[in-house]
Design a protein around this motif. Structure first.
Motif, short mmCIF file in Angstrom:
data_model
loop_
_atom_site.label_atom_id
_atom_site.label_comp_id
_atom_site.label_asym_id
_atom_site.label_seq_id
_atom_site.Cartn_x
_atom_site.Cartn_y
_atom_site.Cartn_z
N ASN A 1 0.84 -1.19 0.00
CA ASN A 1 0.00 0.00 0.00
C ASN A 1 0.88 1.25 0.00
N PRO A 2 0.31 2.41 -0.24
CA PRO A 2 1.16 3.63 -0.36
C PRO A 2 1.96 3.96 0.88
N ILE A 3 1.43 3.68 2.08
CA ILE A 3 2.16 4.03 3.29
C ILE A 3 3.31 3.05 3.52
N SER A 4 3.05 1.75 3.33
CA SER A 4 4.15 0.79 3.46
C SER A 4 5.22 1.08 2.42
N ASP A 5 4.82 1.49 1.22
CA ASP A 5 5.81 1.84 0.19
C ASP A 5 6.68 3.01 0.64
N MET A 6 6.06 4.01 1.24
CA MET A 6 6.80 5.19 1.70
C MET A 6 7.85 4.79 2.74
N TYR A 7 7.44 3.97 3.71
CA TYR A 7 8.38 3.51 4.73
C TYR A 7 9.48 2.64 4.12
N ALA A 8 9.11 1.77 3.19
CA ALA A 8 10.10 0.87 2.59
C ALA A 8 11.15 1.65 1.80
N ARG A 9 10.71 2.65 1.04
CA ARG A 9 11.68 3.45 0.27
C ARG A 9 12.63 4.20 1.19
N GLU B 1 12.13 0.90 -9.76
CA GLU B 1 11.91 2.09 -8.93
C GLU B 1 12.88 2.12 -7.76
N LEU B 2 13.09 0.97 -7.11
CA LEU B 2 14.02 0.92 -5.98
C LEU B 2 15.46 1.15 -6.40
N ALA B 3 15.80 0.75 -7.62
CA ALA B 3 17.18 0.90 -8.08
C ALA B 3 17.63 2.35 -8.05
N GLU B 4 16.71 3.27 -8.31
CA GLU B 4 17.07 4.68 -8.33
C GLU B 4 17.45 5.20 -6.95
N ILE B 5 17.01 4.52 -5.90
CA ILE B 5 17.42 4.91 -4.55
C ILE B 5 18.89 4.56 -4.35
N LEU B 6 19.32 3.40 -4.83
CA LEU B 6 20.70 2.97 -4.67
C LEU B 6 21.64 3.66 -5.66
N ASP B 7 21.12 3.98 -6.84
CA ASP B 7 21.95 4.59 -7.87
C ASP B 7 21.11 5.56 -8.70
N PRO B 8 21.04 6.83 -8.27
CA PRO B 8 20.21 7.80 -8.99
C PRO B 8 20.61 7.97 -10.46
N THR B 9 21.85 7.64 -10.81
CA THR B 9 22.29 7.82 -12.18
C THR B 9 21.64 6.84 -13.15
N CYS B 10 20.98 5.82 -12.62
CA CYS B 10 20.37 4.82 -13.51
C CYS B 10 18.97 5.23 -13.94
N ALA B 11 18.49 6.41 -13.50
CA ALA B 11 17.11 6.81 -13.75
C ALA B 11 16.77 6.88 -15.23
N SER B 12 17.73 7.15 -16.07
CA SER B 12 17.47 7.28 -17.51
C SER B 12 17.43 5.94 -18.23
N LEU B 13 17.77 4.87 -17.53
CA LEU B 13 17.80 3.55 -18.15
C LEU B 13 16.39 2.96 -18.21
N ALA C 1 17.06 -2.68 -17.29
CA ALA C 1 18.41 -2.32 -16.88
C ALA C 1 18.43 -1.84 -15.44
N ARG C 2 17.41 -1.07 -15.04
CA ARG C 2 17.36 -0.62 -13.65
C ARG C 2 17.14 -1.79 -12.70
N CYS C 3 16.31 -2.73 -13.11
CA CYS C 3 16.10 -3.94 -12.31
C CYS C 3 17.42 -4.68 -12.11
N ALA C 4 18.19 -4.83 -13.18
CA ALA C 4 19.49 -5.50 -13.08
C ALA C 4 20.43 -4.71 -12.18
N THR C 5 20.33 -3.38 -12.21
CA THR C 5 21.16 -2.53 -11.34
C THR C 5 20.86 -2.80 -9.88
N LEU C 6 19.58 -2.90 -9.53
CA LEU C 6 19.22 -3.18 -8.14
C LEU C 6 19.82 -4.49 -7.67
N ILE C 7 19.65 -5.53 -8.47
CA ILE C 7 20.16 -6.85 -8.08
C ILE C 7 21.68 -6.81 -7.92
N ASP C 8 22.35 -6.17 -8.88
CA ASP C 8 23.81 -6.08 -8.82
C ASP C 8 24.28 -5.29 -7.61
#
Length: 381
Positions: A206-214, A299-311, A315-322
């Protein structure tokens, strides 16, 4: 937006000395103080217990909680508290003492039988007043309505009910200073898994759990390696403790999934620490979920690496896992099952045991059957 409900957890006190400050809000009478022998040995409980005694509270110390606590340990704590006619309960330590404290407070207050409350929403009675103080930044147990015990045959069984939520929790980062690197790493990765699995939970997201998780993932990912490499860094420790708490609030409302389901047999059968077990299964489960959870992972990948936002999302999914896989390695944890005494022939038993965790597997973005579980353990081996 689909309907949802959200439970915001205990009243929170945060800051240096906040644990001892709990003594001012706890009721009069005898306190069942649930912890483990190492926490006592290292002197972490001293100031809090002294504060309780100075305010006229009798401290009834139960320090026999082990890692992955057993049903027998829980029942011993309940009997100990009943014998001393305690009026309230404190859980002090990692997730194990806090889980025992939550269930002990409930069983003492409600009079219910333990076997009648396993599962979700079956504990409906009243617990004794309860305060929780974490000394590790990982489980988030101080925030959650969940307690897990190890039962016969190493099976993990849990109680999930709002009746287990503590009345108060204290986040005192000074209690985590100097925590050994392996424990810092394992508990930190545990909290990260909570955040990621809550954000991608197939049920109750839900939106509130998402906010806390991010926010939890932001705090944890930015500070884990610093906390590992500079164990006296109070700012990093504070951020980790808050991140773990927020992740706990997130997964209390949007439950965890496949990583935990496959991690539990590693703890129940082979006695690997819970956070380490999650770290070992993280990469392979993320890869298994990559298509089903692609947009969420992106979406979560951009928290770990903001530079991947344009991908693109793949590719962003792979960035998160890596990035998360690299974080496990950089934290100092050996990333393979075989590094921790798990034999290849153990895998079929682990896969069968993981299938008993259907309450978690139904939350996973992609289906996991027994053949999938075996394949995932093999990939992690």
């Amino acid at each position: 937006m689909r309907p949802f409900s959200f439970n915001s957890g205990p009243r929170l006190i945060s800051g240096d000395g906040s644990a001892a400050a709990l003594a001012d809000v706890l009721p009069e009478g005898s306190c069942l103080f649930v912890t483990d022998s190492d926490v006592v040995k290292f002197g972490l409980t001293d100031s809090f217990r002294s504060a309780l005694e100075e305010r006229g509270r009798e401290v009834v110390l139960f320090d026999r909680v082990e890692a992955d606590p057993s049903r027998e340990t829980l029942l011993a704590a309940v009997e100990f508290g009943r014998r001393h006619d305690v009026t309230h309960v404190v859980g002090f330590g990692g997730g194990s003492p806090m889980d025992v404290a939550k269930l002990a407070a409930y069983l003492l207050g409600s009079g219910d039988d333990l076997d009648s409350i396993w599962g979700v929403g079956l504990a409906r009675g009243q617990h004794l007043p309860l305060a929780l103080v974490p000394t590790t930044a990982g489980t988030g147990s101080e925030a959650t309505p969940v307690a897990v015990m190890t039962c016969e045959g190493g099976e993990k069984r849990g109680v999930n009910s709002a009746a287990l939520i503590a009345d108060w929790a204290a986040l005192d980062a000074s209690l985590t200073l100097g925590m050994p690197r392996p424990l810092t790493a394992a508990t930190g990765i545990d909290a990260i898994v909570h955040a990621v699995e809550a954000f991608t939970s197939a049920r109750l997201k839900n939106p509130i759990s998402d906010m806390y998780a991010r926010e939890a993932l932001r705090l944890l990912s930015a500070n884990l390696i610093t906390a590992c490499e500079q164990p006296e860094d109070i700012a990093a420790r504070s951020a980790m403790l808050l991140g773990a708490h927020l992740a706990g609030l997130a997964f209390s409302n949007a439950p965890v999934a496949g990583v935990h389901a496959l991690a539990y047999p590693l703890g129940g059968i082979h006695h690997l620490p819970h956070g380490l077990s999650n770290a070992l299964m993280l990469r392979v489960v993320l890869q298994h979920n990559a298509e089903a959870a692609r947009d969420h992972y992106a979406e979560l990948a951009e928290i770990l690496d903001p530079t991947c936002a344009s991908l693109g999302s793949q590719a962003r999914c792979a960035t998160l896992i890596d990035r998360l896989d690299r974080m496990v390695v950089d934290s100092g944890l050996a990333p393979r099952l075989r590094d921790h005494g798990i034999a290849e022939e153990d895998i079929p038993v682990l896969a069968r045991e993981a299938m008993k965790q259907q309450r978690l597997l139904v939350n996973n973005p992609a289906a996991i059957g027994e053949a999938d579980a075996r394949r995932l353990y093999e990939a992690a081996w």
